[in-house]
Write a protein that holds these residues in place. Structure first.
Motif, PDB file in Angstrom:
ATOM      1  N   LEU A  28       0.863  -1.173   0.000  1.00  0.00           N
ATOM      2  CA  LEU A  28       0.000   0.000   0.000  1.00  0.00           C
ATOM      3  C   LEU A  28       0.900   1.223   0.000  1.00  0.00           C
ATOM      4  O   LEU A  28       1.732   1.388   0.889  1.00  0.00           O
ATOM      5  CB  LEU A  28      -0.902   0.002   1.238  1.00  0.00           C
ATOM      6  N   VAL A  29       0.752   2.061  -1.021  1.00  0.00           N
ATOM      7  CA  VAL A  29       1.557   3.269  -1.134  1.00  0.00           C
ATOM      8  C   VAL A  29       0.774   4.422  -0.521  1.00  0.00           C
ATOM      9  O   VAL A  29      -0.383   4.637  -0.853  1.00  0.00           O
ATOM     10  CB  VAL A  29       1.864   3.573  -2.617  1.00  0.00           C
ATOM     11  N   LEU A  30       1.417   5.158   0.378  1.00  0.00           N
ATOM     12  CA  LEU A  30       0.799   6.324   1.008  1.00  0.00           C
ATOM     13  C   LEU A  30       1.435   7.585   0.431  1.00  0.00           C
ATOM     14  O   LEU A  30       2.654   7.741   0.450  1.00  0.00           O
ATOM     15  CB  LEU A  30       1.003   6.298   2.514  1.00  0.00           C
ATOM     16  N   ASP A  31       0.608   8.471  -0.093  1.00  0.00           N
ATOM     17  CA  ASP A  31       1.081   9.767  -0.592  1.00  0.00           C
ATOM     18  C   ASP A  31       0.348  10.851   0.190  1.00  0.00           C
ATOM     19  O   ASP A  31      -0.783  11.205  -0.125  1.00  0.00           O
ATOM     20  CB  ASP A  31       0.807   9.892  -2.084  1.00  0.00           C
ATOM     21  N   PRO A  32       0.975  11.390   1.249  1.00  0.00           N
ATOM     22  CA  PRO A  32       0.292  12.364   2.099  1.00  0.00           C
ATOM     23  C   PRO A  32       0.132  13.748   1.469  1.00  0.00           C
ATOM     24  O   PRO A  32      -0.577  14.577   2.004  1.00  0.00           O
ATOM     25  CB  PRO A  32       1.174  12.426   3.344  1.00  0.00           C
ATOM     26  N   PHE A  33       0.778  13.987   0.344  1.00  0.00           N
ATOM     27  CA  PHE A  33       0.655  15.262  -0.375  1.00  0.00           C
ATOM     28  C   PHE A  33       0.429  14.928  -1.849  1.00  0.00           C
ATOM     29  O   PHE A  33       1.301  15.110  -2.688  1.00  0.00           O
ATOM     30  CB  PHE A  33       1.919  16.110  -0.183  1.00  0.00           C
ATOM     31  N   MET A  34      -0.765  14.431  -2.185  1.00  0.00           N
ATOM     32  CA  MET A  34      -1.017  13.805  -3.470  1.00  0.00           C
ATOM     33  C   MET A  34      -0.887  14.734  -4.671  1.00  0.00           C
ATOM     34  O   MET A  34      -0.501  14.290  -5.746  1.00  0.00           O
ATOM     35  CB  MET A  34      -2.403  13.172  -3.461  1.00  0.00           C
ATOM     36  N   GLY A  35      -1.199  15.991  -4.511  1.00  0.00           N
ATOM     37  CA  GLY A  35      -1.071  16.905  -5.641  1.00  0.00           C
ATOM     38  C   GLY A  35      -1.872  16.432  -6.845  1.00  0.00           C
ATOM     39  O   GLY A  35      -3.050  16.109  -6.736  1.00  0.00           O
ATOM     40  N   SER A  36      -1.223  16.343  -7.999  1.00  0.00           N
ATOM     41  CA  SER A  36      -1.936  15.989  -9.235  1.00  0.00           C
ATOM     42  C   SER A  36      -2.081  14.489  -9.447  1.00  0.00           C
ATOM     43  O   SER A  36      -2.630  14.060 -10.453  1.00  0.00           O
ATOM     44  CB  SER A  36      -1.231  16.621 -10.430  1.00  0.00           C
ATOM     45  N   GLY A  37      -1.587  13.658  -8.539  1.00  0.00           N
ATOM     46  CA  GLY A  37      -1.838  12.226  -8.602  1.00  0.00           C
ATOM     47  C   GLY A  37      -0.778  11.371  -9.257  1.00  0.00           C
ATOM     48  O   GLY A  37      -1.017  10.198  -9.540  1.00  0.00           O
ATOM     49  N   THR A  38       0.413  11.903  -9.495  1.00  0.00           N
ATOM     50  CA  THR A  38       1.456  11.132 -10.169  1.00  0.00           C
ATOM     51  C   THR A  38       1.814   9.858  -9.413  1.00  0.00           C
ATOM     52  O   THR A  38       1.946   8.790 -10.012  1.00  0.00           O
ATOM     53  CB  THR A  38       2.720  11.992 -10.370  1.00  0.00           C
ATOM     54  N   VAL A  39       1.933   9.932  -8.096  1.00  0.00           N
ATOM     55  CA  VAL A  39       2.278   8.740  -7.309  1.00  0.00           C
ATOM     56  C   VAL A  39       1.175   7.694  -7.423  1.00  0.00           C
ATOM     57  O   VAL A  39       1.451   6.504  -7.555  1.00  0.00           O
ATOM     58  CB  VAL A  39       2.561   9.110  -5.838  1.00  0.00           C
ATOM     59  N   GLY A  40      -0.082   8.126  -7.430  1.00  0.00           N
ATOM     60  CA  GLY A  40      -1.192   7.193  -7.604  1.00  0.00           C
ATOM     61  C   GLY A  40      -1.147   6.495  -8.952  1.00  0.00           C
ATOM     62  O   GLY A  40      -1.379   5.292  -9.053  1.00  0.00           O
ATOM     63  N   LEU A  41      -0.831   7.237 -10.008  1.00  0.00           N
ATOM     64  CA  LEU A  41      -0.709   6.647 -11.346  1.00  0.00           C
ATOM     65  C   LEU A  41       0.397   5.598 -11.388  1.00  0.00           C
ATOM     66  O   LEU A  41       0.217   4.502 -11.923  1.00  0.00           O
ATOM     67  CB  LEU A  41      -0.405   7.735 -12.381  1.00  0.00           C
ATOM     68  N   VAL A  42       1.535   5.931 -10.821  1.00  0.00           N
ATOM     69  CA  VAL A  42       2.671   5.008 -10.830  1.00  0.00           C
ATOM     70  C   VAL A  42       2.374   3.786  -9.968  1.00  0.00           C
ATOM     71  O   VAL A  42       2.690   2.657 -10.350  1.00  0.00           O
ATOM     72  CB  VAL A  42       3.962   5.725 -10.362  1.00  0.00           C
ATOM     73  N   ALA A  43       1.740   3.990  -8.821  1.00  0.00           N
ATOM     74  CA  ALA A  43       1.386   2.866  -7.950  1.00  0.00           C
ATOM     75  C   ALA A  43       0.462   1.893  -8.682  1.00  0.00           C
ATOM     76  O   ALA A  43       0.671   0.677  -8.642  1.00  0.00           O
ATOM     77  CB  ALA A  43       0.730   3.361  -6.667  1.00  0.00           C
ATOM     78  N   LYS A  44      -0.550   2.424  -9.349  1.00  0.00           N
ATOM     79  CA  LYS A  44      -1.476   1.556 -10.075  1.00  0.00           C
ATOM     80  C   LYS A  44      -0.769   0.828 -11.212  1.00  0.00           C
ATOM     81  O   LYS A  44      -0.999  -0.350 -11.451  1.00  0.00           O
ATOM     82  CB  LYS A  44      -2.669   2.338 -10.622  1.00  0.00           C
ATOM     83  N   ALA A  45       0.130   1.520 -11.920  1.00  0.00           N
ATOM     84  CA  ALA A  45       0.881   0.887 -13.012  1.00  0.00           C
ATOM     85  C   ALA A  45       1.771  -0.238 -12.491  1.00  0.00           C
ATOM     86  O   ALA A  45       2.027  -1.213 -13.189  1.00  0.00           O
ATOM     87  CB  ALA A  45       1.722   1.928 -13.741  1.00  0.00           C
ATOM     88  N   ALA A  46       2.223  -0.123 -11.245  1.00  0.00           N
ATOM     89  CA  ALA A  46       3.070  -1.144 -10.631  1.00  0.00           C
ATOM     90  C   ALA A  46       2.254  -2.223  -9.922  1.00  0.00           C
ATOM     91  O   ALA A  46       2.814  -3.110  -9.286  1.00  0.00           O
ATOM     92  CB  ALA A  46       4.036  -0.499  -9.639  1.00  0.00           C
TER      93      ALA A  46
END
Length: 66
Positions: free
Chosen positions: A20-38
């Motif tokens: 589970l990846v936690l991004d406490p400052f999500m901004g435009s969602g780049t970390v979410g995109l990369v997490a889903k791709a991985a």
């Protein structure tokens, strides 16, 4: 490729383990995109409603924002 010396502790194929990846400052969602791709689940936290909307548009049907 230069690494920090990290080595896996097992011989499992990708994905190595559920994560589970936690991004406490999500901004435009780049970390979410990369997490889903991985193949990882993620939780993004963002205070600014404009950035929440931007992240929802970027991620779209890639995954659900929590």
């Amino acid at each position: 490729v230069r690494t920090t010396g990290w080595q896996p502790t097992c011989a499992h194929e990708a994905p190595i383990a559920p994560a589970l990846v936690l991004d406490p400052f999500m901004g435009s969602g780049t970390v979410g995109l990369v997490a889903k791709a991985a193949g990882r689940d993620y939780v993004g936290i963002e205070l600014n409603p404009a950035y929440v909307e931007m992240a929802e548009r970027r991620i779209g049907d890639q995954g659900r924002l929590l």
